[in-house]
Design an enzyme around this catalytic site. Structure first.
Site, mmCIF file in Angstrom:
data_model
loop_
_atom_site.group_PDB
_atom_site.id
_atom_site.type_symbol
_atom_site.label_atom_id
_atom_site.label_comp_id
_atom_site.label_asym_id
_atom_site.label_seq_id
_atom_site.Cartn_x
_atom_site.Cartn_y
_atom_site.Cartn_z
ATOM 1 N N HIS A 25 0.806 -1.221 0.000
ATOM 2 C CA HIS A 25 0.000 0.000 0.000
ATOM 3 C C HIS A 25 0.840 1.273 0.000
ATOM 4 O O HIS A 25 1.937 1.302 0.548
ATOM 5 C CB HIS A 25 -0.898 0.030 1.241
ATOM 6 C CG HIS A 25 -1.825 -1.131 1.333
ATOM 7 N ND1 HIS A 25 -2.203 -1.665 2.540
ATOM 8 C CD2 HIS A 25 -2.447 -1.869 0.383
ATOM 9 C CE1 HIS A 25 -3.036 -2.683 2.326
ATOM 10 N NE2 HIS A 25 -3.185 -2.828 1.026
ATOM 11 N N LYS A 64 5.595 5.630 7.695
ATOM 12 C CA LYS A 64 5.015 4.687 8.661
ATOM 13 C C LYS A 64 6.094 4.155 9.593
ATOM 14 O O LYS A 64 7.173 3.779 9.158
ATOM 15 C CB LYS A 64 4.374 3.502 7.934
ATOM 16 C CG LYS A 64 3.204 3.887 7.052
ATOM 17 C CD LYS A 64 2.652 2.681 6.309
ATOM 18 C CE LYS A 64 1.498 3.081 5.410
ATOM 19 N NZ LYS A 64 1.003 1.926 4.633
ATOM 20 N N TYR A 66 0.844 0.676 13.649
ATOM 21 C CA TYR A 66 1.714 1.617 12.952
ATOM 22 C C TYR A 66 1.219 3.041 13.085
ATOM 23 O O TYR A 66 0.038 3.311 13.144
ATOM 24 C CB TYR A 66 1.907 1.233 11.485
ATOM 25 C CG TYR A 66 0.670 1.144 10.639
ATOM 26 C CD1 TYR A 66 0.359 2.139 9.717
ATOM 27 C CD2 TYR A 66 -0.177 0.042 10.722
ATOM 28 C CE1 TYR A 66 -0.762 2.050 8.913
ATOM 29 C CE2 TYR A 66 -1.303 -0.059 9.922
ATOM 30 C CZ TYR A 66 -1.595 0.950 9.013
ATOM 31 O OH TYR A 66 -2.707 0.855 8.221
ATOM 32 N N ASP A 87 -6.158 -5.667 -2.699
ATOM 33 C CA ASP A 87 -4.760 -6.089 -2.801
ATOM 34 C C ASP A 87 -4.566 -7.051 -3.973
ATOM 35 O O ASP A 87 -3.547 -6.993 -4.659
ATOM 36 C CB ASP A 87 -4.294 -6.724 -1.496
ATOM 37 C CG ASP A 87 -4.284 -5.729 -0.337
ATOM 38 O OD1 ASP A 87 -4.373 -4.507 -0.604
ATOM 39 O OD2 ASP A 87 -4.200 -6.174 0.810
#
Length: 183
Positions: free
Chosen positions: A64, A73, A133, A170
């Site tokens: 992503h 992140k 995250y 995905d």
């Protein structure tokens, strides 16, 4: 210092290992310290959102990124184990299309810093995993993009046997050759 920082094969991606204090009662470590992060990882980073996902074994999430409002992140696992991957998708980078992967687990406490300009994903190696995250920008669904997990041009060596379990978005990811990328 409460953390040790090591550059990976992609120098912008940093492996962060906390100093863990343990005894018969359990353990303690600082999972984030803004001053140490700025001194040892990257200056000027401000986190605006925390996310938490739980996934079953062989679930693969990613790869992503947001083409506008790109996110940095800081990722970690609080239960279980994952194989975590970042792919450089900055066309101007000498490492464009290259990837790095590391095992992250609750036991190790290790974290990975992935700055903007990289696609990110992970696959769960344990029965389940809780993945946390921090992000440097908010989620903007209209700018979300997905690089397909098994793109031959990128060639990620995922430690899975057979096909992983994927979300429909995905599974519909694009290959690097046709994906929206950064300059």
């Amino acid at each position: 210092m409460a953390i040790t920082v090591t550059a990976t094969a992609l120098p912008e991606i940093k492996l962060i290992e906390p100093r863990v204090f343990g005894d018969a009662r359990g353990f303690f470590f600082e999972s984030f310290n803004a001053r140490e992060f700025a001194e040892q990882v990257e200056v000027g980073v401000e986190f605006v959102q925390d996310n938490h996902s739980r996934s079953a074994k062989n679930v693969l999430r990613g790869l992503h990124y947001q083409i506008q409002h790109p996110q940095g992140k800081l990722v970690r696992v609080t239960s279980g184990e994952v194989f975590d991957v970042a792919v450089d998708i900055r066309r101007s980078s000498p490492n464009f299309g290259k990837w790095v992967g590391v095992n992250l687990s609750a036991e190790s406490g290790r974290q990975l810093w992935i700055p903007p300009g990289f696609a990110h994903g992970f696959v769960v190696l344990s029965e389940t995993a809780d993945f946390l995250y921090k992000t440097t920008d908010y989620r903007f669904p209209e700018y979300e993009r997905c690089l397909i997990w098994n793109d031959a041009q990128v060639g990620i060596a995922w430690p899975v046997s057979g096909e992983p379990t994927l979300a429909p978005k995905d599974a519909a990811g694009k290959g690097l050759a046709s994906a929206d990328t950064f300059r």
